[in-house]
Design a protein around this motif. Structure first.
Motif, PDB file in Angstrom:
ATOM      1  N   ALA A   1       0.816  -1.129  -0.071  1.00 52.56           N
ATOM      2  CA  ALA A   1       0.010  -0.079  -0.042  1.00 52.56           C
ATOM      3  C   ALA A   1       0.708   1.342   0.027  1.00 52.56           C
ATOM      4  N   PRO A   2       0.460   2.315  -0.769  1.00 51.73           N
ATOM      5  CA  PRO A   2       1.221   3.550  -0.954  1.00 51.73           C
ATOM      6  C   PRO A   2       1.248   4.396   0.600  1.00 51.73           C
ATOM      7  N   SER A   3       2.359   4.920   0.702  1.00 54.05           N
ATOM      8  CA  SER A   3       2.303   5.683   1.990  1.00 54.05           C
ATOM      9  C   SER A   3       1.249   6.661   2.037  1.00 54.05           C
ATOM     10  N   THR A   4       0.833   7.216   3.022  1.00 53.11           N
ATOM     11  CA  THR A   4      -0.081   8.405   3.224  1.00 53.11           C
ATOM     12  C   THR A   4       0.124   9.467   2.521  1.00 53.11           C
ATOM     13  N   ASP A   5       1.474  10.167   2.495  1.00 52.54           N
ATOM     14  CA  ASP A   5       1.786  11.338   1.741  1.00 52.54           C
ATOM     15  C   ASP A   5       1.540  11.035   0.398  1.00 52.54           C
ATOM     16  N   ALA A   6       2.133  10.008  -0.358  1.00 51.47           N
ATOM     17  CA  ALA A   6       1.826   9.699  -1.422  1.00 51.47           C
ATOM     18  C   ALA A   6       0.466   9.272  -2.015  1.00 51.47           C
ATOM     19  N   ALA A   7      -0.515   8.808  -1.132  1.00 51.63           N
ATOM     20  CA  ALA A   7      -1.610   8.676  -1.579  1.00 51.63           C
ATOM     21  C   ALA A   7      -2.444   9.992  -1.580  1.00 51.63           C
ATOM     22  N   ILE A   8      -2.179  10.846  -0.867  1.00 46.11           N
ATOM     23  CA  ILE A   8      -2.803  12.231  -0.962  1.00 46.11           C
ATOM     24  C   ILE A   8      -2.221  13.132  -1.941  1.00 46.11           C
ATOM     25  N   GLU A   9      -1.030  12.982  -2.165  1.00 36.20           N
ATOM     26  CA  GLU A   9      -0.389  13.552  -3.566  1.00 36.20           C
ATOM     27  C   GLU A   9      -1.102  13.206  -4.696  1.00 36.20           C
ATOM     28  N   ALA A  10      -1.410  11.770  -4.701  1.00 32.86           N
ATOM     29  CA  ALA A  10      -1.965  11.088  -5.819  1.00 32.86           C
ATOM     30  C   ALA A  10      -3.351  11.573  -6.017  1.00 32.86           C
ATOM     31  N   ALA A  11      -4.146  11.665  -4.895  1.00 36.89           N
ATOM     32  CA  ALA A  11      -5.633  12.230  -4.876  1.00 36.89           C
ATOM     33  C   ALA A  11      -5.563  13.635  -5.499  1.00 36.89           C
ATOM     34  N   ARG A  12      -4.592  14.675  -5.111  1.00 36.30           N
ATOM     35  CA  ARG A  12      -4.628  15.819  -5.691  1.00 36.30           C
ATOM     36  C   ARG A  12      -4.215  16.092  -6.809  1.00 36.30           C
ATOM     37  N   ALA A  13      -3.379  15.088  -7.423  1.00 35.89           N
ATOM     38  CA  ALA A  13      -2.893  15.163  -8.792  1.00 35.89           C
ATOM     39  C   ALA A  13      -4.263  14.545  -9.736  1.00 35.89           C
ATOM     40  N   ARG A  14      -4.948  13.723  -9.254  1.00 26.28           N
ATOM     41  CA  ARG A  14      -6.267  13.076  -9.673  1.00 26.28           C
ATOM     42  C   ARG A  14      -7.234  14.202 -10.003  1.00 26.28           C
ATOM     43  N   ALA A  15      -7.357  15.208  -8.704  1.00 27.17           N
ATOM     44  CA  ALA A  15      -8.434  16.212  -8.801  1.00 27.17           C
ATOM     45  C   ALA A  15      -8.037  17.330  -9.815  1.00 27.17           C
ATOM     46  N   ARG A  16      -6.783  17.592  -9.926  1.00 24.55           N
ATOM     47  CA  ARG A  16      -6.286  18.658 -10.833  1.00 24.55           C
ATOM     48  C   ARG A  16      -6.396  18.156 -12.157  1.00 24.55           C
ATOM     49  N   LEU A  17      -6.200  16.899 -12.572  1.00 25.14           N
ATOM     50  CA  LEU A  17      -6.398  16.181 -14.062  1.00 25.14           C
ATOM     51  C   LEU A  17      -8.136  16.356 -14.114  1.00 25.14           C
ATOM     52  N   ALA A  18      -8.785  16.107 -13.236  1.00 26.72           N
ATOM     53  CA  ALA A  18     -10.261  16.137 -13.550  1.00 26.72           C
ATOM     54  C   ALA A  18     -10.502  17.485 -13.888  1.00 26.72           C
ATOM     55  N   THR A  19     -10.054  18.381 -13.113  1.00 32.26           N
ATOM     56  CA  THR A  19     -10.437  19.995 -13.444  1.00 32.26           C
ATOM     57  C   THR A  19     -10.106  20.312 -14.680  1.00 32.26           C
ATOM     58  N   THR A  20      -8.718  20.037 -14.925  1.00 34.15           N
ATOM     59  CA  THR A  20      -8.355  20.322 -16.488  1.00 34.15           C
ATOM     60  C   THR A  20      -9.232  19.604 -17.627  1.00 34.15           C
ATOM     61  N   LEU A  21      -9.389  18.361 -17.274  1.00 36.98           N
ATOM     62  CA  LEU A  21     -10.129  17.688 -18.389  1.00 36.98           C
ATOM     63  C   LEU A  21     -11.593  18.258 -18.694  1.00 36.98           C
ATOM     64  N   THR A  22     -12.198  18.821 -17.469  1.00 35.99           N
ATOM     65  CA  THR A  22     -13.251  19.437 -17.710  1.00 35.99           C
ATOM     66  C   THR A  22     -13.379  20.641 -18.279  1.00 35.99           C
ATOM     67  N   SER A  23     -12.324  21.706 -17.977  1.00 35.23           N
ATOM     68  CA  SER A  23     -12.216  22.893 -18.449  1.00 35.23           C
ATOM     69  C   SER A  23     -11.859  22.620 -20.125  1.00 35.23           C
ATOM     70  N   LEU A  24     -11.081  21.674 -20.436  1.00 38.13           N
ATOM     71  CA  LEU A  24     -11.002  21.371 -21.704  1.00 38.13           C
ATOM     72  C   LEU A  24     -12.224  21.068 -22.453  1.00 38.13           C
ATOM     73  N   GLU A  25     -12.935  20.128 -21.979  1.00 35.11           N
ATOM     74  CA  GLU A  25     -14.365  19.710 -22.550  1.00 35.11           C
ATOM     75  C   GLU A  25     -15.129  21.111 -22.628  1.00 35.11           C
TER      76      GLU A  25
END
Length: 110
Positions: free
Chosen positions: A41-65
């Protein structure tokens, strides 16, 4: 007896093990006796950073759409500039009527 093997750079060479597998057979060339390597299992910091990156990606994809979808652009234009969109609709309707009228007139002249 479990022996760890690092994946070889050349899969066809002796001692090669597919990524994500570890050899349980002393004969490293054999494909029998392979089992999956347990996932840690990934460390807590890495999981939090991955969640933030996914949220940024989702925001970027929504704005592109929103920017690339013509239907959403027209809806946004209609809400932001209702007078301009009404004028554009009137011009497009007038052009459509003129095209139909010209087509009917051309058919009648034959």
């Amino acid at each position: 007896m479990t022996t760890e093997h690092t994946p070889s750079r050349h899969p066809g060479t002796r001692g090669a093990v597919a990524p994500g597998l570890r050899a349980t057979n002393p004969n490293p060339v054999s494909t029998h006796g392979l089992e999956p390597i347990p996932v840690v299992a990934p460390s807590t910091d890495a999981a939090i950073e991955a969640a933030r990156a996914r949220a940024r990606l989702a925001t970027t994809l929504t704005s592109l759409e929103d920017k690339l979808n013509p239907r959403k652009q027209l809806t946004r234009l209609r809400h932001e500039h209702p007078v301009a969109s009404a004028a554009a609709a009137t011009v497009l309707a007038s052009l459509a009527v003129a095209a139909v009228w010209a087509g009917v007139r051309a058919v009648r002249r034959r």
